[in-house]
Design an enzyme around this catalytic site. Structure first.
Site, PDB file in Angstrom:
ATOM      1  N   HIS A 147       0.825  -1.207   0.000  1.00 55.01           N
ATOM      2  CA  HIS A 147       0.000   0.000   0.000  1.00 55.01           C
ATOM      3  C   HIS A 147       0.860   1.258   0.000  1.00 55.01           C
ATOM      4  O   HIS A 147       2.077   1.206   0.215  1.00 55.01           O
ATOM      5  CB  HIS A 147      -0.970   0.005   1.187  1.00 55.01           C
ATOM      6  CG  HIS A 147      -0.336  -0.038   2.549  1.00 55.01           C
ATOM      7  ND1 HIS A 147       0.396   1.007   3.077  1.00 55.01           N
ATOM      8  CD2 HIS A 147      -0.352  -1.004   3.507  1.00 55.01           C
ATOM      9  CE1 HIS A 147       0.799   0.696   4.295  1.00 55.01           C
ATOM     10  NE2 HIS A 147       0.376  -0.527   4.577  1.00 55.01           N
ATOM     11  N   CYS A 155       2.472  -5.120   6.438  1.00 54.94           N
ATOM     12  CA  CYS A 155       2.363  -4.881   4.999  1.00 54.94           C
ATOM     13  C   CYS A 155       3.665  -4.311   4.439  1.00 54.94           C
ATOM     14  O   CYS A 155       4.591  -3.982   5.175  1.00 54.94           O
ATOM     15  CB  CYS A 155       1.220  -3.911   4.713  1.00 54.94           C
ATOM     16  SG  CYS A 155      -0.420  -4.617   4.983  1.00 54.94           S
TER      17      CYS A 155
END
Length: 209
Positions: A166, A185
């Site tokens: 992201h 992430c």
């Protein structure tokens, strides 16, 4: 729907020479870890000359996009989980899972600008969890039952979920440039996530090592 049969999957994995060797020589409790490492040792080889794939390198803090062996993009520095990257991840430990994954979803309304989800935890991670006692046999069976039913891995087991790549959204670019700050992430800048989202699609292979 993508159907997964546990026995067929494990038979397929164990048929790979490097993986089969690791499985035979390793102690039982370490077999799954060796399977992940064996897969990673081969994962940097493109499946075919025109394959578009992504390599996330923990040591170099880079994300690279390849077409076959040709480098298309390289983003650096990237940020990973606060606890680094490991083959074993459990819910809440802030570890980025290592392994071979595939993009399985996009969220263009994410607080992180764009979220590109991957199919963690994979069946290999599930097997590792079983052999290390993180999953019970019932947990392991439930994992595959869910995967067969929905065509994607469950996100609410002891292994956690919601792992992907992201952007920053409104996060501090200075912190991003200096520290690993995510909960597991892979983070890139907003400009980089826009460029990445324009290149990859559902099914794109993602290697995190």
């Amino acid at each position: 729907m993508f159907l997964v049969n546990r026995r067929r999957f494990l038979a397929m994995v164990l048929s790979l020479p490097a993986v089969a060797s690791a499985a035979v020589t390793a102690p039982n409790q370490d077999t799954a870890t060796d399977l992940v490492e064996a897969m990673l040792s081969r994962a940097h080889v493109p499946r075919h000359s025109n394959e578009l794939w992504v390599l996330v390198d923990d040591k170099e803090a880079t994300l690279s996009v390849f077409r076959g062996n040709a480098l298309l993009e390289r983003f650096a520095p990237i940020s990973l989980g606060r606890a680094g990257a490991k083959t074993q991840r459990v819910r809440g430990d802030n570890v980025t899972p290592m392994g071979e994954f595939h993009v399985n979803r996009f969220n263009y309304e994410s607080q992180w600008r764009t979220f590109i989800g991957i199919d963690y935890p994979t069946p290999v991670h599930a097997r590792m969890a079983l052999e290390k006692g993180i999953y019970s046999q019932a947990d392991y069976d439930d994992y595959f039952d869910y995967y067969r039913r929905y065509g994607r891995p469950p996100q609410d087991t002891a292994l956690g979920g919601a792992i992907g790549i992201h952007g920053l959204g409104s996060a501090d670019p200075d912190i991003h440039g200096r520290y690993h700050w995510t909960q597991g992430c892979v983070a890139v800048t907003n400009d980089q996530i826009d460029r990445l989202a324009a290149l990859v699609g559902v099914g794109t292979r993602v290697v995190i090592r």
